[in-house]
Motif scaffolding. Structure first.
Motif, PDB file in Angstrom:
ATOM      1  N   ASP A  19      -1.275  -7.180   2.036  1.00 15.57           N
ATOM      2  CA  ASP A  19      -1.200  -8.218   1.003  1.00 15.57           C
ATOM      3  C   ASP A  19      -0.792  -7.626  -0.341  1.00 15.57           C
ATOM      4  O   ASP A  19       0.032  -8.199  -1.062  1.00 15.57           O
ATOM      5  N   GLU A  20      -1.376  -6.475  -0.685  1.00 14.37           N
ATOM      6  CA  GLU A  20      -1.009  -5.811  -1.946  1.00 14.37           C
ATOM      7  C   GLU A  20       0.452  -5.372  -1.924  1.00 14.37           C
ATOM      8  O   GLU A  20       1.163  -5.501  -2.917  1.00 14.37           O
ATOM      9  N   MET A  21       0.885  -4.857  -0.770  1.00 11.67           N
ATOM     10  CA  MET A  21       2.268  -4.406  -0.653  1.00 11.67           C
ATOM     11  C   MET A  21       3.232  -5.588  -0.790  1.00 11.67           C
ATOM     12  O   MET A  21       4.254  -5.485  -1.470  1.00 11.67           O
ATOM     13  N   VAL A  22       2.890  -6.715  -0.180  1.00 14.51           N
ATOM     14  CA  VAL A  22       3.741  -7.900  -0.291  1.00 14.51           C
ATOM     15  C   VAL A  22       3.798  -8.364  -1.744  1.00 14.51           C
ATOM     16  O   VAL A  22       4.870  -8.737  -2.240  1.00 14.51           O
ATOM     17  N   ALA A  23       2.657  -8.337  -2.436  1.00 14.87           N
ATOM     18  CA  ALA A  23       2.645  -8.721  -3.852  1.00 14.87           C
ATOM     19  C   ALA A  23       3.514  -7.775  -4.680  1.00 14.87           C
ATOM     20  O   ALA A  23       4.292  -8.212  -5.533  1.00 14.87           O
ATOM     21  N   ASN A  24       3.390  -6.474  -4.411  1.00 15.36           N
ATOM     22  CA  ASN A  24       4.214  -5.499  -5.138  1.00 15.36           C
ATOM     23  C   ASN A  24       5.688  -5.687  -4.838  1.00 15.36           C
ATOM     24  O   ASN A  24       6.533  -5.590  -5.740  1.00 15.36           O
TER      25      ASN A  24
ATOM     26  N   LYS B 204      -9.042  -3.614   5.879  1.00 16.76           N
ATOM     27  CA  LYS B 204      -8.379  -2.753   4.893  1.00 16.76           C
ATOM     28  C   LYS B 204      -6.865  -2.828   5.043  1.00 16.76           C
ATOM     29  O   LYS B 204      -6.137  -2.861   4.053  1.00 16.76           O
ATOM     30  N   VAL B 205      -6.405  -2.846   6.287  1.00 12.62           N
ATOM     31  CA  VAL B 205      -4.960  -2.894   6.530  1.00 12.62           C
ATOM     32  C   VAL B 205      -4.378  -4.202   6.011  1.00 12.62           C
ATOM     33  O   VAL B 205      -3.335  -4.213   5.358  1.00 12.62           O
ATOM     34  N   ILE B 206      -5.059  -5.308   6.278  1.00 17.59           N
ATOM     35  CA  ILE B 206      -4.579  -6.603   5.803  1.00 17.59           C
ATOM     36  C   ILE B 206      -4.553  -6.633   4.286  1.00 17.59           C
ATOM     37  O   ILE B 206      -3.602  -7.136   3.673  1.00 17.59           O
ATOM     38  N   LYS B 207      -5.594  -6.071   3.659  1.00 18.15           N
ATOM     39  CA  LYS B 207      -5.636  -6.028   2.198  1.00 18.15           C
ATOM     40  C   LYS B 207      -4.470  -5.200   1.665  1.00 18.15           C
ATOM     41  O   LYS B 207      -3.796  -5.605   0.707  1.00 18.15           O
ATOM     42  N   MET B 208      -4.201  -4.061   2.305  1.00 24.22           N
ATOM     43  CA  MET B 208      -3.094  -3.211   1.868  1.00 24.22           C
ATOM     44  C   MET B 208      -1.750  -3.919   2.061  1.00 24.22           C
ATOM     45  O   MET B 208      -0.862  -3.823   1.214  1.00 24.22           O
TER      46      MET B 208
END
Length: 138
Positions: free
Chosen positions: A85-90, A79-83
């Motif tokens: 990755d989403e934060m980096v995309a944002n 979950k942390v890695i997914k978050m």
């Protein structure tokens, strides 16, 4: 946002550190160590990694997060890695918007500077014309 970037930078710094490399080398067996196949359970690997982290965590408080994740029973870093990755995309999208705003502002500054120079030149020409007319009146 700055805190997030700082946290990411610190995490990358910790993972790229020589101590982390030594830790990973200690936790992974080398290929030349043995030809015997050994069965290792997930729990034993987790326990070994946790003990190594705890021994290193005395002088490295950054490793507490990893130790905490290894102590957890259910979810790992998925979950942390997914978050992250989403934060980096944002952050990438925000950076694109910031770059567009910067280009727009630079264009506006250039246009304002050109207009200012034009007005200064116009004022200078008008002042010269006034001086010439006053000179011809006298």
């Amino acid at each position: 946002r700055a805190e997030e970037l700082l946290a990411l930078a610190e995490t990358i710094k910790v993972l790229n550190d020589d101590d982390a490399l030594d830790l990973f080398k200690k936790s992974l067996p080398s290929a030349s160590a043995s030809f015997m196949q050994v069965q290792v359970t997930k729990a034993s690997v987790k326990a070994r990694a946790l003990s190594i982290l705890r021994s290193a965590a005395g002088h490295r408080p950054e490793l507490d997060l990893i130790a905490l994740a290894l102590n957890g029973k259910k979810a790992g870093f998925g979950k942390v890695i997914k978050m992250i990755d989403e934060m980096v995309a944002n952050l990438g999208k925000e950076q694109e918007g910031d770059d567009e705003k910067k280009a727009y502002c630079e264009k506006q500054f250039d246009e304002a500077e050109d207009k200012s120079k034009q007005l200064e030149l116009s004022i200078k020409d008008a002042a010269t014309a006034i001086d010439e007319m006053e000179g011809s009146i006298v």
